[in-house]
Design an enzyme around this catalytic site. Structure first.
Site, PDB file in Angstrom:
ATOM      1  CB  ALA A   1      45.374 -67.818  26.530  1.00 16.16           C
ATOM      2  CB  THR A   2      40.973 -65.730  29.604  1.00 17.13           C
ATOM      3  OG1 THR A   2      40.514 -64.716  28.705  1.00 17.13           O
ATOM      4  CG2 THR A   2      42.191 -65.241  30.365  1.00 17.13           C
TER       5      THR A   2
ATOM      6  N   GLY B   1      37.421 -68.815  24.442  1.00  9.50           N
ATOM      7  CA  GLY B   1      37.220 -68.926  22.995  1.00  9.50           C
ATOM      8  C   GLY B   1      38.390 -69.516  22.224  1.00  9.50           C
TER       9      GLY B   1
ATOM     10  CE1 TYR C   1      35.870 -57.613  15.789  1.00  8.51           C
ATOM     11  CE2 TYR C   1      34.467 -58.394  13.999  1.00  8.51           C
ATOM     12  CZ  TYR C   1      35.441 -58.629  14.960  1.00  8.51           C
ATOM     13  OH  TYR C   1      36.000 -59.895  15.084  1.00  8.51           O
TER      14      TYR C   1
ATOM     15  CG  PHE D   1      32.789 -62.408  18.942  1.00  5.57           C
ATOM     16  CD1 PHE D   1      33.938 -61.653  18.760  1.00  5.57           C
ATOM     17  CD2 PHE D   1      31.694 -62.170  18.132  1.00  5.57           C
ATOM     18  CE1 PHE D   1      33.987 -60.663  17.783  1.00  5.57           C
ATOM     19  CE2 PHE D   1      31.735 -61.179  17.150  1.00  5.57           C
ATOM     20  CZ  PHE D   1      32.879 -60.431  16.974  1.00  5.57           C
TER      21      PHE D   1
HETATM   22  P1  NDP Z   1      36.237 -64.397  23.299  1.00  5.65           P
HETATM   23  O1  NDP Z   1      35.498 -63.222  23.837  1.00  5.65           O
HETATM   24  O2  NDP Z   1      35.815 -65.750  23.716  1.00  5.65           O
HETATM   25  O3  NDP Z   1      37.802 -64.236  23.623  1.00  5.65           O
HETATM   26  C1  NDP Z   1      38.441 -62.995  23.493  1.00  5.65           C
HETATM   27  C2  NDP Z   1      39.803 -63.051  24.181  1.00  5.65           C
HETATM   28  O4  NDP Z   1      40.463 -61.787  23.993  1.00  5.65           O
HETATM   29  C3  NDP Z   1      39.672 -63.280  25.679  1.00  5.65           C
HETATM   30  O5  NDP Z   1      40.629 -64.226  26.093  1.00  5.65           O
HETATM   31  C4  NDP Z   1      39.990 -61.927  26.273  1.00  5.65           C
HETATM   32  O6  NDP Z   1      40.688 -62.080  27.514  1.00  5.65           O
HETATM   33  C5  NDP Z   1      40.951 -61.329  25.232  1.00  5.65           C
HETATM   34  N1  NDP Z   1      40.944 -59.870  25.303  1.00  5.65           N
HETATM   35  C6  NDP Z   1      39.927 -59.034  24.964  1.00  5.65           C
HETATM   36  N2  NDP Z   1      40.255 -57.768  25.232  1.00  5.65           N
HETATM   37  C7  NDP Z   1      41.516 -57.796  25.765  1.00  5.65           C
HETATM   38  C8  NDP Z   1      42.406 -56.814  26.254  1.00  5.65           C
HETATM   39  N3  NDP Z   1      42.072 -55.505  26.263  1.00  5.65           N
HETATM   40  N4  NDP Z   1      43.615 -57.193  26.735  1.00  5.65           N
HETATM   41  C9  NDP Z   1      43.954 -58.498  26.751  1.00  5.65           C
HETATM   42  N5  NDP Z   1      43.171 -59.486  26.283  1.00  5.65           N
HETATM   43  C10 NDP Z   1      41.953 -59.138  25.804  1.00  5.65           C
HETATM   44  O7  NDP Z   1      36.164 -64.251  21.708  1.00  5.65           O
HETATM   45  P2  NDP Z   1      36.833 -65.105  20.519  1.00  5.65           P
HETATM   46  O8  NDP Z   1      37.623 -66.225  21.020  1.00  5.65           O
HETATM   47  O9  NDP Z   1      35.743 -65.369  19.554  1.00  5.65           O
HETATM   48  O10 NDP Z   1      37.763 -63.979  19.890  1.00  5.65           O
HETATM   49  C11 NDP Z   1      39.142 -64.166  19.639  1.00  5.65           C
HETATM   50  C12 NDP Z   1      39.501 -63.382  18.389  1.00  5.65           C
HETATM   51  O11 NDP Z   1      38.785 -63.914  17.281  1.00  5.65           O
HETATM   52  C13 NDP Z   1      39.162 -61.901  18.442  1.00  5.65           C
HETATM   53  O12 NDP Z   1      40.224 -61.189  17.853  1.00  5.65           O
HETATM   54  C14 NDP Z   1      37.910 -61.805  17.571  1.00  5.65           C
HETATM   55  O13 NDP Z   1      37.763 -60.538  17.001  1.00  5.65           O
HETATM   56  C15 NDP Z   1      38.181 -62.871  16.544  1.00  5.65           C
HETATM   57  N6  NDP Z   1      37.050 -63.427  15.819  1.00  5.65           N
HETATM   58  C16 NDP Z   1      35.974 -63.961  16.472  1.00  5.65           C
HETATM   59  C17 NDP Z   1      34.931 -64.509  15.739  1.00  5.65           C
HETATM   60  C18 NDP Z   1      33.699 -65.056  16.382  1.00  5.65           C
HETATM   61  O14 NDP Z   1      32.639 -65.088  15.725  1.00  5.65           O
HETATM   62  N7  NDP Z   1      33.763 -65.522  17.615  1.00  5.65           N
HETATM   63  C19 NDP Z   1      34.973 -64.598  14.268  1.00  5.65           C
HETATM   64  C20 NDP Z   1      36.139 -63.988  13.701  1.00  5.65           C
HETATM   65  C21 NDP Z   1      37.147 -63.461  14.445  1.00  5.65           C
HETATM   66  P3  NDP Z   1      40.388 -61.261  28.860  1.00  5.65           P
HETATM   67  O15 NDP Z   1      38.973 -60.795  28.799  1.00  5.65           O
HETATM   68  O16 NDP Z   1      40.689 -62.219  29.964  1.00  5.65           O
HETATM   69  O17 NDP Z   1      41.379 -60.148  28.794  1.00  5.65           O
HETATM   70  C1  8X3 Z   2      33.483 -62.026  14.052  1.00  7.75           C
HETATM   71  C2  8X3 Z   2      32.641 -62.478  12.938  1.00  7.75           C
HETATM   72  O1  8X3 Z   2      30.757 -61.847  11.379  1.00  7.75           O
HETATM   73  O2  8X3 Z   2      30.532 -61.174  13.708  1.00  7.75           O
HETATM   74  O3  8X3 Z   2      34.683 -61.511  13.617  1.00  7.75           O
HETATM   75  O4  8X3 Z   2      32.064 -60.058  12.279  1.00  7.75           O
HETATM   76  S1  8X3 Z   2      31.455 -61.328  12.568  1.00  7.75           S
END
Ligand code: NDP
Ligand code: 8X3
Length: 252
Positions: free
Chosen positions: A12-13, A15, A151, A188
């Site tokens: 929740a921190t 994205g 991934y 991300f």
């Molecule tokens: P962000 O990097 O903006 O957010 C990722 C979140 O995951 C942060 O809040 C981070 O919190 C948390 N996180 C990561 N590692 C840990 C850990 N070890 N323990 C606890 N919390 C963790 O990326 P997104 O919002 O884009 O990603 C959210 C999800 O969406 C992920 O599962 C990602 O794989 C997926 N996704 C993203 C896409 C994209 O293109 N952005 C597309 C498809 C899927 P903190 O660092 O504070 O722990």
């Molecule tokens: C994140 C989207 O296309 O970088 O899950 O894998 S992609």
């Protein structure tokens, strides 16, 4: 007084997780916000509890640390959950398997697969009958692209685990949904490229990527379906991205 629904959101921190939390707060949910960056969690919790008059709790833990996940799940104030959103996750690197960094692979598998499992193992018992799980998968859990290898494997695992949960939680009337986004502009890529901003920005150059709020709105849609309707799986792509590897970019 009507009892408010309670949702736990991992990641929740930033994205998607942050945008999902904001929308849930607007929709009058009480929240449990999880992530490692405690200051960000507390700032968000304060803003949402004041802004929407909801109850907001923070649990700061690393999803890879099973002892920490278990002890967070035992916090007395958790109570019963209506919704569990497994969102925390990351990609690290874009190397081919023959040149890959093994530490990067372990971070992805430990976070995206084992972390999701630990959170599910320790928080699902608190999810009430008739509750809802939403797992954030990815287009990378449906397709594979060059350099995506581990991934993609981790998100294919999320796809399989979402199906497994749907079967196993049927007995408790718990609905299980997966959202699989394509390219979305969050932190991300900055994480994937280990803080290299220029490389991260180049991912979104010439393309209108998804925004975090697009995924938060999909969560709203899933949660607002009537009891007899379960959205099993949603693939949401930018209009300019036809598949994991094929996009149309404006020349800039
Ligand atoms: P962000 O990097 O903006 O957010 C990722 C979140 O995951 C942060 O809040 C981070 O919190 C948390 N996180 C990561 N590692 C840990 C850990 N070890 N323990 C606890 N919390 C963790 O990326 P997104 O919002 O884009 O990603 C959210 C999800 O969406 C992920 O599962 C990602 O794989 C997926 N996704 C993203 C896409 C994209 O293109 N952005 C597309 C498809 C899927 P903190 O660092 O504070 O722990
Ligand atoms: C994140 C989207 O296309 O970088 O899950 O894998 S992609």
């Amino acid at each position: 007084m009507e009892k408010r629904m309670k949702a736990l959101v991992t990641g929740a921190t930033s994205g998607f997780g942050k945008a999902i939390a904001e929308n849930l707060a607007k929709n009058n949910y009480d929240l449990i916000l999880c992530g490692r960056r405690t200051a960000r969690l507390e700032e968000l919790a304060n803003a949402l509890s004041l802004g929407y008059n909801i109850h907001c709790q923070t649990l700061s833990f690393d999803v890879r640390d099973k002892t920490a996940v278990e002890s967070a799940s035992k916090s007395v104030s958790i109570g019963e959950l209506d919704v569990l959103i497994n969102n925390a996750g990351l990609a690290v690197g874009l190397s081919t398997i023959d040149k890959g960094e093994i530490d990067d692979w372990e971070r992805m598998l430990d976070t995206n697969v084992k972390g999701l499992l630990y959170v599910s193992r320790f928080f699902l018992p608190s999810l009430k009958r008739g509750g809802q799980v939403i797992n954030i998968g990815s287009i990378a859990g449906k397709e594979v692209y060059p350099g995506g290898n581990v991934y993609c494997a981790s998100k294919h695992a999320v796809d399989a685990l979402s199906k497994a949960m749907r079967i196993e939680l049927l007995e408790r009337d718990i609905k299980v949904s997966q959202i699989c986004p394509g390219m979305a502009e969050t932190e991300f890529s900055l994480v994937r490229f280990k803080g290299d901003e220029a490389r991260a920005n180049s991912v979104y150059k010439g393309i209108d990527a998804l925004m975090a709020v697009d995924i938060a709105e999909a969560v709203d849609f899933i949660l607002s379906r009537p009891k007899h309707v379960c959205i099993n799986d949603l693939i949401i792509m930018p209009s300019a991205q036809a598949s994991a590897a094929i996009s149309k970019r404006r020349s800039e």
